[in-house]
Design an enzyme around this catalytic site. Structure first.
Site, PDB file in Angstrom:
ATOM      1  CB  ALA A 188      -0.913   0.002   1.223  1.00  0.00           C
ATOM      2  CG  ASP A 245      -2.604  -2.497   4.685  1.00  0.00           C
ATOM      3  OD1 ASP A 245      -3.156  -2.541   5.795  1.00  0.00           O
ATOM      4  OD2 ASP A 245      -1.865  -3.401   4.254  1.00  0.00           O
TER       5      ASP A 245
HETATM    6  O1  PMV Z   1      -0.014  -7.971   5.288  1.00  0.00           O
HETATM    7  P1  PMV Z   1      -0.441  -6.593   4.900  1.00  0.00           P
HETATM    8  O2  PMV Z   1       0.504  -5.526   5.340  1.00  0.00           O
HETATM    9  O3  PMV Z   1      -0.780  -6.485   3.451  1.00  0.00           O
HETATM   10  O4  PMV Z   1      -1.807  -6.299   5.709  1.00  0.00           O
HETATM   11  C1  PMV Z   1      -2.996  -7.020   5.389  1.00  0.00           C
HETATM   12  C2  PMV Z   1      -4.119  -6.649   6.325  1.00  0.00           C
HETATM   13  C3  PMV Z   1      -5.393  -7.496   6.141  1.00  0.00           C
HETATM   14  O5  PMV Z   1      -6.326  -7.096   7.147  1.00  0.00           O
HETATM   15  C4  PMV Z   1      -5.105  -8.991   6.326  1.00  0.00           C
HETATM   16  C5  PMV Z   1      -6.005  -7.301   4.763  1.00  0.00           C
HETATM   17  C6  PMV Z   1      -6.709  -5.978   4.566  1.00  0.00           C
HETATM   18  O6  PMV Z   1      -6.863  -5.573   3.404  1.00  0.00           O
HETATM   19  O7  PMV Z   1      -7.151  -5.359   5.552  1.00  0.00           O
END
Ligand code: PMV
Length: 311
Positions: free
Chosen positions: A100, A142
């Site tokens: 993100a 994110d």
């Molecule tokens: O792993 P990351 O930094 O991409 O975080 C994902 C967070 C989730 O809650 C698992 C997915 C989301 O879009 O909220």
């Protein structure tokens, strides 16, 4: 040349559940991804971020799809030839919102290079489209943290795009340690796995979603009241239900355990899980130092930082 940045983030409470409309508490961290974009004759991506092993290769196709999706969301040709450089202080570890942060940075750099002058709201919406390549059905937490920074309460609106976002302000920033398992994880597969299991076995999973909602609400209050012992206890409970959800791993559990033994008020996996990172609440320099040196001695990379820093 156009330039842009996006913040990294740590989810303190509510990941995965947040995709299904449960609120989450997220904080940007003082590490960001930077991007530079220049018009070119073909697409060329130079990714110079420090990453965990295999991150670049694992995310390569998703990165290209993400850029195409963002160009489309900006009403541009999806194959627009651009020279893109990506770097900055945020490491490409799964769980820190690196995808993100890079989407926000690239969207801002494209906007500047092409003179589009996109406001933050539009950058956030474009980065959300980019996130779909990495997470399938992202909550939006994110890209929102990557765009605006700070500590925030986030609730996805599962029927339209009007998510509920509120900035939270603490009396002072609070120390945390983020530990990396060194394993790259595929957020999209993790998010899909949760949705499938929930659909197959609602009797098991629905109570976990209710429990998650209650604990995130209680966690916000405890944070705002400055009751950090309670926040830590709720983070521990959150880790437990993420284990039940099937998104933790042996290494994540080990780092969580290690942090608690060194005096962390609480610890849990953060982000998509299945590898990636965990976060420990370590108020004060002393506890933070103890947890950080335990990780260092055991050979794990970490970030010792703070939540609720206003940039
Ligand atoms: O792993 P990351 O930094 O991409 O975080 C994902 C967070 C989730 O809650 C698992 C997915 C989301 O879009 O909220």
């Amino acid at each position: 040349m156009g330039k842009g940045s996006g913040y990294g983030k740590v989810i303190m409470l509510g990941e995965h559940f947040v995709v299904h409309g449960v609120p989450g508490v997220v904080s940007a961290i003082d590490a960001s991804t930077d991007a530079e974009v220049k018009k070119s004759t073909k697409l060329n991506i130079r990714d110079e971020r420090k990453t965990s092993k295999g991150y670049g290769e694992e995310k390569r196709l998703q990165q290209i799809e993400s850029i195409e999706r963002m160009l489309t969301a900006m009403q541009l040709e999806p194959n627009l030839p651009l020279d893109i450089w990506i770097g900055g202080s945020l490491p490409g570890f799964s769980g820190l919102g690196a995808s993100a942060a890079s989407s926000v940075a690239i969207a801002r750099a494209i906007s500047e290079e092409l003179g589009l002058n996109l406001p933050n709201e539009k950058i956030n919406a474009v980065a959300y489209e980019g996130e779909k390549a990495y997470a399938g059905n992202p909550s939006g937490i994110d890209n929102t943290a990557a765009t605006y920074g700070g500590l925030m309460w986030f609730k996805k609106n599962t029927t339209n795009n009007q998510d509920f976002v509120e900035k939270l302000y603490l009396k002072r920033p609070v120390e945390i340690v983020i530990g990396s398992t060194g394993k790259t994880a595929n957020t999209k597969l993790m998010v899909e796995g949760v949705a499938e299991r929930k659909k197959k076995n609602p009797q098991k999973y629905e109570p976990l979603f209710k429990q998650a909602e209650n604990l995130v609400v209680a966690g916000r209050k405890a944070l705002e009241d400055g009751d950090l012992k309670k926040v830590g206890a709720l983070m521990n409970e959150n880790h437990h239900i993420l284990q039940e959800l099937g998104v933790s791993s042996k290494e994540l559990d080990l780092l969580v355990d290690m942090a608690r033994k060194q005096g962390a008020f609480g610890a849990k996996l953060t982000g998509g899980g299945g590898g990636g990172c965990m976060v420990a609440l370590t108020p004060g320099k002393e506890v933070q130092g103890k947890v950080a040196s335990a990780f260092k001695t055991a050979g794990y990379e970490f970030l010792a930082t703070k939540i609720s820093v206003q940039f």
